[in-house]
Every structure is written in C-alpha cells, then in structure tokens.
Write a protein that holds these residues in place. Structure first.
Motif, PDB file in Angstrom:
ATOM      1  N   PRO A   1     -23.214 -35.854 -14.989  1.00  0.00           N
ATOM      2  CA  PRO A   1     -24.048 -36.336 -16.197  1.00  0.00           C
ATOM      3  C   PRO A   1     -24.736 -37.685 -16.235  1.00  0.00           C
ATOM      4  N   GLU A   2     -24.253 -38.532 -15.682  1.00  0.00           N
ATOM      5  CA  GLU A   2     -24.780 -39.919 -15.514  1.00  0.00           C
ATOM      6  C   GLU A   2     -26.021 -39.987 -14.470  1.00  0.00           C
ATOM      7  N   SER A   3     -25.768 -39.622 -13.355  1.00  0.00           N
ATOM      8  CA  SER A   3     -26.692 -39.743 -12.096  1.00  0.00           C
ATOM      9  C   SER A   3     -27.720 -38.617 -11.993  1.00  0.00           C
ATOM     10  N   GLY A   4     -27.316 -37.616 -12.630  1.00  0.00           N
ATOM     11  CA  GLY A   4     -28.039 -36.345 -12.251  1.00  0.00           C
ATOM     12  C   GLY A   4     -27.813 -35.534 -10.846  1.00  0.00           C
ATOM     13  N   LEU A   5     -26.872 -36.199 -10.156  1.00  0.00           N
ATOM     14  CA  LEU A   5     -26.629 -35.485  -8.986  1.00  0.00           C
ATOM     15  C   LEU A   5     -26.036 -34.277  -9.055  1.00  0.00           C
ATOM     16  N   SER A   6     -26.376 -33.022  -8.332  1.00  0.00           N
ATOM     17  CA  SER A   6     -25.720 -31.708  -8.614  1.00  0.00           C
ATOM     18  C   SER A   6     -25.389 -31.172  -7.273  1.00  0.00           C
ATOM     19  N   PHE A   7     -24.426 -30.225  -7.218  1.00  0.00           N
ATOM     20  CA  PHE A   7     -23.819 -29.528  -6.021  1.00  0.00           C
ATOM     21  C   PHE A   7     -23.798 -28.212  -6.346  1.00  0.00           C
ATOM     22  N   PRO A   8     -24.284 -27.329  -5.257  1.00  0.00           N
ATOM     23  CA  PRO A   8     -24.178 -25.808  -5.378  1.00  0.00           C
ATOM     24  C   PRO A   8     -22.817 -25.231  -5.622  1.00  0.00           C
ATOM     25  N   GLU A   9     -22.795 -24.019  -6.255  1.00  0.00           N
ATOM     26  CA  GLU A   9     -21.571 -23.446  -6.439  1.00  0.00           C
ATOM     27  C   GLU A   9     -20.719 -23.282  -5.422  1.00  0.00           C
ATOM     28  N   PRO A  10     -19.466 -23.757  -5.395  1.00  0.00           N
ATOM     29  CA  PRO A  10     -18.694 -23.764  -4.113  1.00  0.00           C
ATOM     30  C   PRO A  10     -18.475 -22.265  -3.855  1.00  0.00           C
ATOM     31  N   ALA A  11     -18.221 -21.973  -2.691  1.00  0.00           N
ATOM     32  CA  ALA A  11     -17.745 -20.654  -2.100  1.00  0.00           C
ATOM     33  C   ALA A  11     -16.855 -20.824  -0.896  1.00  0.00           C
ATOM     34  N   PRO A  12     -16.092 -19.883  -0.524  1.00  0.00           N
ATOM     35  CA  PRO A  12     -15.177 -20.183   0.810  1.00  0.00           C
ATOM     36  C   PRO A  12     -15.988 -20.777   1.897  1.00  0.00           C
ATOM     37  N   HIS A  13     -17.314 -20.684   2.311  1.00  0.00           N
ATOM     38  CA  HIS A  13     -17.796 -21.095   3.374  1.00  0.00           C
ATOM     39  C   HIS A  13     -18.212 -22.433   3.165  1.00  0.00           C
ATOM     40  N   SER A  14     -18.206 -22.892   1.958  1.00  0.00           N
ATOM     41  CA  SER A  14     -18.506 -24.319   1.540  1.00  0.00           C
ATOM     42  C   SER A  14     -17.349 -25.560   2.092  1.00  0.00           C
ATOM     43  N   PHE A  15     -16.428 -24.826   2.418  1.00  0.00           N
ATOM     44  CA  PHE A  15     -15.075 -25.383   3.058  1.00  0.00           C
ATOM     45  C   PHE A  15     -14.776 -25.257   4.380  1.00  0.00           C
ATOM     46  N   SER A  16     -15.621 -24.509   5.029  1.00  0.00           N
ATOM     47  CA  SER A  16     -15.330 -24.275   6.456  1.00  0.00           C
ATOM     48  C   SER A  16     -16.186 -25.096   7.412  1.00  0.00           C
ATOM     49  N   PHE A  17     -15.487 -25.586   8.367  1.00  0.00           N
ATOM     50  CA  PHE A  17     -16.135 -26.370   9.353  1.00  0.00           C
ATOM     51  C   PHE A  17     -16.811 -25.780  10.385  1.00  0.00           C
ATOM     52  N   ASN A  18     -16.712 -24.167  10.533  1.00  0.00           N
ATOM     53  CA  ASN A  18     -17.366 -23.509  11.436  1.00  0.00           C
ATOM     54  C   ASN A  18     -18.591 -22.941  10.723  1.00  0.00           C
ATOM     55  N   SER A  19     -18.703 -23.218   9.278  1.00  0.00           N
ATOM     56  CA  SER A  19     -20.090 -22.688   8.854  1.00  0.00           C
ATOM     57  C   SER A  19     -21.129 -23.873   8.557  1.00  0.00           C
ATOM     58  N   PRO A  20     -22.401 -23.898   8.705  1.00  0.00           N
ATOM     59  CA  PRO A  20     -23.363 -24.808   8.417  1.00  0.00           C
ATOM     60  C   PRO A  20     -23.374 -25.358   6.981  1.00  0.00           C
TER      61      PRO A  20
END
Length: 532
Positions: free
Chosen positions: A260-279
């Motif tokens: 809320p302070e900087s306005g930085l946003s992240f996409p909704e996390p999904a299992p592939h968001s934490f996979s080092f074998n996924s872009p």
C-alpha cells in the motif's frame, strides 16, 4: 498355502545352473553369496524380469507397441509373483535441475503450501502485502477522503521509454481527456508525443470527485464512486491509485497482492511460482540452476612463464600465421610487449585488453596491408565459438568453472518467489534445512501461524511430515531438499527411491533392493530394517 510362497523352478539365467527355489512371501528375505554366484541374476534378471514381463502382457496391444517386447527369462516356471518394484544401487540422474526435494516430491508439497498459505512481504517496506475487493476499496476511499477532493488514476505505463503517440490517441478515443505523465496532470491533444528516449510513467485520470461518507452518503455520489473504482480497475489491470491534489500523497489500491505504500504488486501465487524449473519461478540469471559458469583464467593460462607464441594461452595453442594472432600482435604492439614476452611480464592494461577487449582502435598488419580494428577479447571469442558449434562448446567446457549465481545466491528462485513466507521462512530457507531440523520445525509450525493458515495447510503439513519421516527411517537425516542429485552416492540415491516407494503406501508389492544398507552406519541399519 500355495500363495504364501514364490516358487522358482529350473532357473538358468546367466550363471544360474537349473536352480529350484522357494521364497516366503510377506517377509524380509536376503540373498547372500560370493561375488559372481548369481545373486543379481536371480533377483533382477529372473524374478524382476518375469514380473515386469507379466505386467506388460496385461496392457493392450496398442500400448505394448510403444514399450517393446521383453524376452522371457530362461526359467521353467515361476508362481506366486506379486507386482514387483526393483530399486537398484545407482545414481538417480545427472540432471542439474534434479534435487532431493523434486525426486521425493516433497518440494512439490512445499510449493503447494506456499501457493496457498504463505504471506507476501513487500521488498520495499518489509511489511505484509494486501489485496482488496472493489467494495473494500470503495469503503476505504469513502473513509479516508470523505469531504476531500481526490483524483483516481489508472497506471498504463510504468518506467518505459517511448513516444506513446498511439497509446495517448487510444486513451483520447475512449473518452478520457487528461493523463498524469511523470507526476504532472496534462490534457491530451491529438497526435501528442513524448520524448522517446526517456522513461515515462503514464496514468489515466479516471475521475475527479469528492467521496461522500458512507453513513450519510448520497446514493448518486456513492454510485459514481463505485463506477469510477470499477473503471479504474479495468483500465489499470486490477490496480489504481488515489491522488490527494492538495498534498500530493498517493494511495495505491489493487485486487492483486500489493504494497500500500509503494504500489508494488505481485501476481497471484501458484505452485509454478515457486518452481525453479518454471519460467515463472526460476531466477532469470541462472535459469533455475543456482550457479552460473565463467571462464577460469588459471585454466586458460596454466603456466604464466610461457609466452603467447609458446602456447601460454592454452585454448589457442602455439603461434600460427592466422588472423587471430595478427590481431594479438596488434594489441601487443599497442601496449609495448611482443608475443614472445612471458605472460607474467605483460602489462596489466595489455592483459585486460587481450582477455576482455577494448573499444580503442588497434592497428593490425596483414598480407593486404595495415588496417584498424576494435578487439573484442579472447574470452568473448571463446563464448562466440561455443555458441556457434556444439563441438567447440564441449572443448571449451574444460576452461569453465561453476560459481554461485550472484542474483539468487544459489536459491534458484527469482526475487518475487523469495518474498513469500510461511511462519517467517521462505521456501528456499526450508529447502536448505537438513531433513531432521526441517521435520522438527514442521512439528511446531502450527503454533506460529494463523487459524486461517491452519485450515488451509493442515493436510499439506501432514503429508510433508509423513514423507520426511520416511527419509529419516532410511538414514538420510543429514540431507537437505535442495541437495543436487548429481552429488549423491549410489546408496543414498537408492534409499531416496526406497523412501519414495514407502511413502506411496502400496500393499502386497514385492520390492527387490540391491544392497540397501551400503554406506549406512551400523546404528542406522535397524532403522532401515524397521522401515522395510
């Protein structure tokens, strides 16, 4: 009963000499003997081979055409076989992307845990990120700005270069008359263009209004605020900001995870968001490997006492009358040395130019006369040769060394994935823990999470604890989930596969193991026997 035994008659595979044997089922049986006595021939080439062949025969002819035909082992008769799984003593894979966590599927459950129950923290402020529904945004704006003039802004360009003439024309055609460009509200004109060489921030001015308080709200004003919020979310791709024109203060709102302070946003996390074998989850620098390769100068220059002409630069060999050595002579002349000067005596500036190149002009003498070039450097030349030819890439591999990725520090994940935490730990920190401390942490973690997280994570945590216990039972408490399978011994790889099979909780399965206790301390043998 007949079904309580596996009966083998007339086994003649390899060095077995017409063996007749009865093996009790539902028990732990050990085959021992001298080297070459036929232990593996009996266990793998006879019992396992026949069990595998019978299983394939149950498949359709269409499926069997892709799997090939297995020869029947040289045996008269085998009865009492169950479905068979053989776990041999060999390393699992040489794939650098494979880890203990991936092959046991424990890391898959961790990814699911973080996708569903973690909390995102802003890398700017370190505070938890939040998300709002449209109704919550309307209520917050009405509460914070009641009776005060405010401006709703939808971001469309964030720090990118370009003249944006087409974009501004499209915004004008949609009926919006003003935009905020680099902090200044400006009226849009036809064919309006910005400085294409500067980075710009562009926001559409959606509405200028004075929000009513929700208690004594005019329904028409509240409806206008609600419509403006929905319009701002649509044009801002789920995000917008509210500007106080008197103070210049900017409040950010988003349907996504947002600071809320900087306005930085992240996409909704999904299992592939934490996979080092996924872009979506991999570190962009090392592509999820955790390390990068660089040229090792000590391998390129193994003996600094030699000169370039004597072959002191190992990948390029001794002096030859080629274009490359003509270029090297030009560099040498510019910096006051020759190709016969020992490499240790070459000036530092000249050595830097030889290795990494320079934008300065170099005079080169050749059969067609003297001309000038800019020298790109020997290391750049090696990299180019590797890209152009797989054969050259293999040849240059011996001059490379693996170093920890400077971007992700070996975690393999991008910076966004590391901002999600569960009980104050990110997924890379959990993967780096040894199995025993990780299991102890998971046993006590429910004391440090919210009730909502408990409801979401309870089943996942139970599965994680069960699978980690199986690894403990086979004597692998000292491994971590991020340990590369390339570094495992044959015995460790076998016990990992064994733990994975035990975790599947199949019953009435015949397991054939090849020296499962190899490499274990005597005190761990009892644990392994108990697990089996």
């Amino acid at each position: 009963m007949k079904d309580d035994y596996i009966r083998i008659e007339g086994a003649r595979v390899n060095n077995l000499k017409d063996i007749h044997l009865t093996i009790p089922r539902h028990s732990l049986c050990v085959i021992t003997g001298l080297s070459g006595s036929g232990k593996s021939s009996l266990a793998f080439d006879t019992i396992h081979a026949e069990g595998q062949r019978r299983y394939l025969e149950t498949l359709s002819s269409y499926a069997r055409q892709y799997l090939g035909i297995l020869q029947r082992p040289d045996v008269d008769h085998i009865s009492g076989l169950s479905p068979i799984i053989a776990i041999e003593q060999k390393t699992t894979t040489r794939n650098p992307r494979s880890t203990v966590g991936t092959i046991t599927e424990i890391y898959d459950f961790l990814r699911l845990l973080f996708a569903r129950a973690s909390i995102a923290y802003s890398p700017v402020t370190g505070k938890p990120m939040i998300r709002y529904t449209a109704e919550q945004m309307v209520a917050l704006i009405a509460q914070q700005y009641k009776g005060k003039r405010c401006i709703l802004l939808s971001p469309v360009v964030r720090g990118r270069k370009g003249h944006y003439r087409e974009l501004l024309d499209q915004i004008l055609k949609k009926g919006f008359l003003e935009v905020r460009i680099d902090g200044t509200i400006t009226q849009i004109t036809h064919n309006m263009m910005l400085d294409r060489y500067k980075s710009h921030f562009i926001e559409i001015v959606i509405d200028k209004l004075v929000p009513p308080s929700q208690e004594d709200a005019d329904p028409a004003l509240l409806a206008r605020l609600r419509d403006s919020v929905n319009t701002a979310l649509y044009h801002g791709d789920g995000s917008f900001a509210v500007l106080d024109p008197d103070t210049g203060k900017l409040d950010h709102f988003s349907k996504h995870l947002m600071c809320p302070e900087s306005g930085l946003s992240f996409p909704e996390p999904a299992p592939h968001s934490f996979s080092f074998n996924s872009p979506q989850g991999a570190c962009p620098t090392c592509k999820g490997l955790g390390y990068t390769t660089r040229i090792d100068l000590q391998k390129i220059i193994p003996d600094p006492a030699l000169s370039i002409a004597q072959g002191g630069l190992d990948p390029f060999g001794k002096y030859r009358d080629t274009t490359l050595f003509q270029h090297l002579e030009g560099v040498a002349k510019k910096y006051g040395f020759s190709l016969h000067t020992p490499i240790k005596d070459i000036p530092e500036e000249g050595m830097d130019t030889l290795l990494y190149g320079s934008e300065e002009l170099i005079y080169v003498k050749s059969s067609i006369g003297t001309h000038t070039i800019t020298f790109s450097g020997l290391i750049h030349r090696m990299e180019q040769m590797s890209e152009q030819s797989e054969k050259r890439m293999a040849a240059n591999d011996r001059y490379l060394e693996e170093v920890m990725c400077p971007e992700c520090k070996g975690t393999r994940l991008n910076s966004t994935a590391l901002q999600f935490r569960f009980a104050d730990k990110n997924i890379a920190q959990l993967a780096a823990m040894d199995i025993l401390p990780l299991l102890q942490w998971l046993k006590n973690v429910e004391d440090n999470i919210s009730e909502r997280q408990k409801k979401i994570a309870s089943d996942i945590l139970k599965e994680l604890r069960d699978r980690l216990r199986f690894l403990l039972d086979v004597g692998l408490s000292y491994l971590s989930l991020n340990r590369s399978t390339r570094t495992l011994s044959g015995g460790e790889s076998q016990r990992i596969r064994l733990a994975t099979q035990i975790g599947s909780t199949l019953v009435n399965v015949l397991y054939i193991l090849d020296e499962p206790s190899i490499g274990l301390h005597q005190r761990d043998n009892l644990k392994l026997i108990h697990a089996l």
